[in-house]
Design a protein around this motif. Structure first.
Motif, mmCIF file in Angstrom:
data_model
loop_
_atom_site.group_PDB
_atom_site.id
_atom_site.type_symbol
_atom_site.label_atom_id
_atom_site.label_comp_id
_atom_site.label_asym_id
_atom_site.label_seq_id
_atom_site.Cartn_x
_atom_site.Cartn_y
_atom_site.Cartn_z
ATOM 1 N N ARG A 130 3.982 1.392 -11.250
ATOM 2 C CA ARG A 130 2.555 1.304 -10.925
ATOM 3 C C ARG A 130 2.069 -0.142 -10.756
ATOM 4 O O ARG A 130 0.877 -0.443 -10.879
ATOM 5 C CB ARG A 130 1.707 2.041 -11.972
ATOM 6 N N SER B 194 0.784 -1.240 0.000
ATOM 7 C CA SER B 194 0.000 0.000 0.000
ATOM 8 C C SER B 194 0.815 1.288 0.000
ATOM 9 O O SER B 194 0.272 2.346 -0.333
ATOM 10 C CB SER B 194 -0.916 0.019 1.237
ATOM 11 N N HIS B 195 2.087 1.261 0.354
ATOM 12 C CA HIS B 195 2.849 2.512 0.457
ATOM 13 C C HIS B 195 3.219 3.046 -0.926
ATOM 14 O O HIS B 195 3.510 2.271 -1.838
ATOM 15 C CB HIS B 195 4.125 2.279 1.279
ATOM 16 N N PRO B 196 3.201 4.385 -1.123
ATOM 17 C CA PRO B 196 3.581 4.949 -2.433
ATOM 18 C C PRO B 196 4.966 4.518 -2.888
ATOM 19 O O PRO B 196 5.201 4.345 -4.096
ATOM 20 C CB PRO B 196 3.516 6.460 -2.196
ATOM 21 N N TYR B 197 5.905 4.353 -1.964
ATOM 22 C CA TYR B 197 7.255 3.928 -2.344
ATOM 23 C C TYR B 197 7.339 2.432 -2.618
ATOM 24 O O TYR B 197 8.371 1.950 -3.104
ATOM 25 C CB TYR B 197 8.258 4.294 -1.233
ATOM 26 N N TYR C 8 9.560 4.559 -10.457
ATOM 27 C CA TYR C 8 8.182 4.801 -10.017
ATOM 28 C C TYR C 8 7.300 5.286 -11.166
ATOM 29 O O TYR C 8 6.098 5.071 -11.157
ATOM 30 C CB TYR C 8 8.176 5.823 -8.881
ATOM 31 N N TYR D 299 13.023 5.121 0.016
ATOM 32 C CA TYR D 299 12.147 5.613 1.077
ATOM 33 C C TYR D 299 12.975 6.216 2.210
ATOM 34 O O TYR D 299 12.626 7.267 2.760
ATOM 35 C CB TYR D 299 11.280 4.464 1.601
ATOM 36 N N ARG E 267 2.518 -3.835 -8.197
ATOM 37 C CA ARG E 267 2.917 -4.282 -6.859
ATOM 38 C C ARG E 267 3.136 -5.790 -6.877
ATOM 39 O O ARG E 267 2.591 -6.504 -7.732
ATOM 40 C CB ARG E 267 1.850 -3.901 -5.824
ATOM 41 N N ASP F 254 5.074 11.132 -1.998
ATOM 42 C CA ASP F 254 4.832 10.297 -3.180
ATOM 43 C C ASP F 254 5.986 10.500 -4.153
ATOM 44 O O ASP F 254 6.165 11.595 -4.697
ATOM 45 C CB ASP F 254 3.509 10.690 -3.848
#
Length: 520
Positions: free
Chosen positions: A309, A301-304, A373, A504, A311, A513
């Motif tokens: 795009r 769930s974390h942006p990093y 990212y 991170y 997971r 983000d």
């Protein structure tokens, strides 16, 4: 998150404002030293001046150490200038602060951290140096033609563009190279187009810096040209680009900065709450401070935790490679292999320091890593090179915080520069064997087993952290010109897990983000 403090005032009081330290670099142990005087203003800030110097800097008596600043010390350890030996005082270095880095996000990061340490009136010079051979063919030649409106002016004789040659010019004319054209023509090209080439490079550097920074009134962008075919450019169109960020307004303070770095590094290595001379104090022993990250939650769930795009899938137990232990997970990214992971990772000083160190010294393309990212990465790889044990040990420790020890290293080798080739020959003579090298120019894999095994034993003595991985030794590689250094690499599968947590630690407090914060 605050991890600890740099206690500047207490340190200066305890040492009578005398900084003394040792620098281990380029296979040498050299000393650095500086004496200071300071006053404390009504607002509590220190105004520090080197004894006999004219520059005064403003420094907080206590500087908070957060994840980014600790990472910056690791980054500077890899990419920063450590000092040049004084000709009149051999064995002693004087330190001018600068960083060799071209990636705009990392330059911005460096500027921000320098200003955190020295919040007064410091300024920066951003330089780009290039070999003029770059402009003789390919992309460089196209850029030079565009500068002139589409057509390159005819090459003029050397005498008309350089009426009086200096000693460096004379030496250049006597050198021998296996490239088209004569030395006189190459030197004439350099002088005829020097200002045009410099203007092109300066504009390029201004554009790159402008992506992430707004220049202050005293900040400058400069460009410089080398005569053709120097350093890495061995043919027309070749490049040997060199970028530097020089810090101004801190003359005489490189030694104090270097002391901060070394006290951070040594306290992290030894896991001590207070550094040797008390300059650094962590909130607890370094291994116990910092955010505890739930690895599964981070990547879910974390942006990093997302790459391009997408997971990964993370499970625990009941898989082929899973352990029954509750602290082990199994994860797999699309089109990648499954790997075992620790359930939690603490973003402690060791993790932060090596995050910065890897950004400086890791073999992964920084452009590719920072762009992961926004788009799917291409050609990820994990590798690291160092000539001393501390950096290797700290990085392996960090990898072992996330992965199983056996997964952290696939193989390692020793690279030996050309100036040390005689030592390889001597080792061969002692063993009664010749030095056989592979590769078109003799800079490939060492083909003499006796020499390779002797170098392995030396390397394990220098870098004891590799003893558990002794059986993964690969070979000796005669290459480059520097001191012998150890290079290790691991499976690319690790990259998609290690790099998000690394970035991170470095940027997490600055950009919530990374898609919006990092410029790619």
């Amino acid at each position: 998150m605050k991890l600890g403090e740099i206690r500047v005032k207490e340190f200066l009081d305890r040492t009578n404002s005398k900084v003394r330290g040792r620098l281990v670099s380029d296979a040498k142990i050299r000393a650095y030293s500086a004496d200071y005087i300071y006053t404390q203003a009504a607002n509590g800030l220190l105004h520090i001046t080197p004894t006999g110097g004219r520059t005064t800097v403003t420094v907080s008596p206590i500087i908070d150490l957060d994840e980014a600043l600790v990472a910056f010390f690791g980054f500077y350890s890899g990419d920063g200038a450590k000092g040049s030996e004084e000709s009149r005082n051999l064995g002693t270095v004087s330190v001018n602060l600068s960083i060799s880095q071209s990636e705009p996000n990392l330059i911005r990061f460096s500027v921000e951290q320098f200003r955190k340490i020295f919040p007064g009136a410091i300024h920066f010079t951003f330089s780009l140096g290039e070999d003029s051979a770059y402009f003789m063919a390919g992309e460089g030649l196209d850029r030079l033609k565009a500068y002139y409106g589409g057509t390159l002016p005819a090459l003029r004789p050397l005498a008309s563009v350089r009426a009086k040659l200096d000693a460096a010019d004379e030496r250049f004319l006597l050198e021998r190279r296996n490239v088209p054209g004569t030395n006189a023509e190459h030197l004439a090209f350099y002088y005829q187009h020097k200002e045009a080439m410099r203007a092109i490079l300066k504009k390029q550097k201004e554009r790159e810096i402008g992506r992430t920074l707004t220049l202050g009134p005293e900040d400058r962008v400069v460009a410089s040209l080398r005569r053709p075919f120097k350093k890495g450019a061995r043919e027309p169109g070749g490049t040997s680009r060199a970028d530097e960020t020089h810090v101004g307004g801190v003359t005489g303070f490189g030694e104090l900065f270097l002391k901060m770095l070394h006290e951070v590094e040594s306290s992290v290595l030894e896991d001590e709450q207070i550094s040797t001379q008390g300059l650094i104090m962590w909130n607890d022993v370094p291994s116990k401070v910092g955010e505890l990250v739930d690895v599964k939650q981070f990547f879910m769930s974390h942006p990093y935790g997302a790459i391009g795009r997408t997971r990964p899938v993370i499970t625990s137990g009941n898989t082929l490679f899973a352990s029954a232990a509750s602290d082990t997970l199994c994860g797999q990214w699309p089109k990648s292999k499954e790997i075992r992971l620790k359930a939690t990772v603490r973003i402690n000083p060791s993790w932060c320091y090596t995050a910065g160190l890897y950004l400086a010294e890791g073999t992964t393309s920084k452009d590719e890593m920072l762009a992961m990212y926004a788009r799917a990465p291409n050609g990820f790889g994990l590798g690291f090179t160092s000539s001393e044990n501390t950096s290797l040990e700290l990085l392996l420790r960090s990898l072992q915080m996330l992965f199983q020890p056996e997964d952290c290293l696939d193989a390692w080798k020793v690279k030996v520069g050309s100036q040390y080739f005689p030592e390889l020959v001597v080792i061969g003579l002692k063993n009664g064997v010749p030095m056989l090298r592979g590769g078109a120019s003799g800079n490939g894999k060492m083909r003499t087993m006796e020499i390779s095994l002797a170098i392995r034993d030396w390397a394990l003595g220098v870098a004891s952290c590799l003893i558990p991985y002794a059986e993964k030794y690969s070979h000796v590689e005669p290459t480059g010109a520097g001191v012998a250094r150890i290079d290790f690499w691991a499976s690319s599968t690790l990259c998609r897990w290690y790099f998000p947590l690394l970035l991170y630690a470095v940027f997490g407090a600055t950009f919530a983000d990374p898609v919006n914060g990092l410029s790619v």
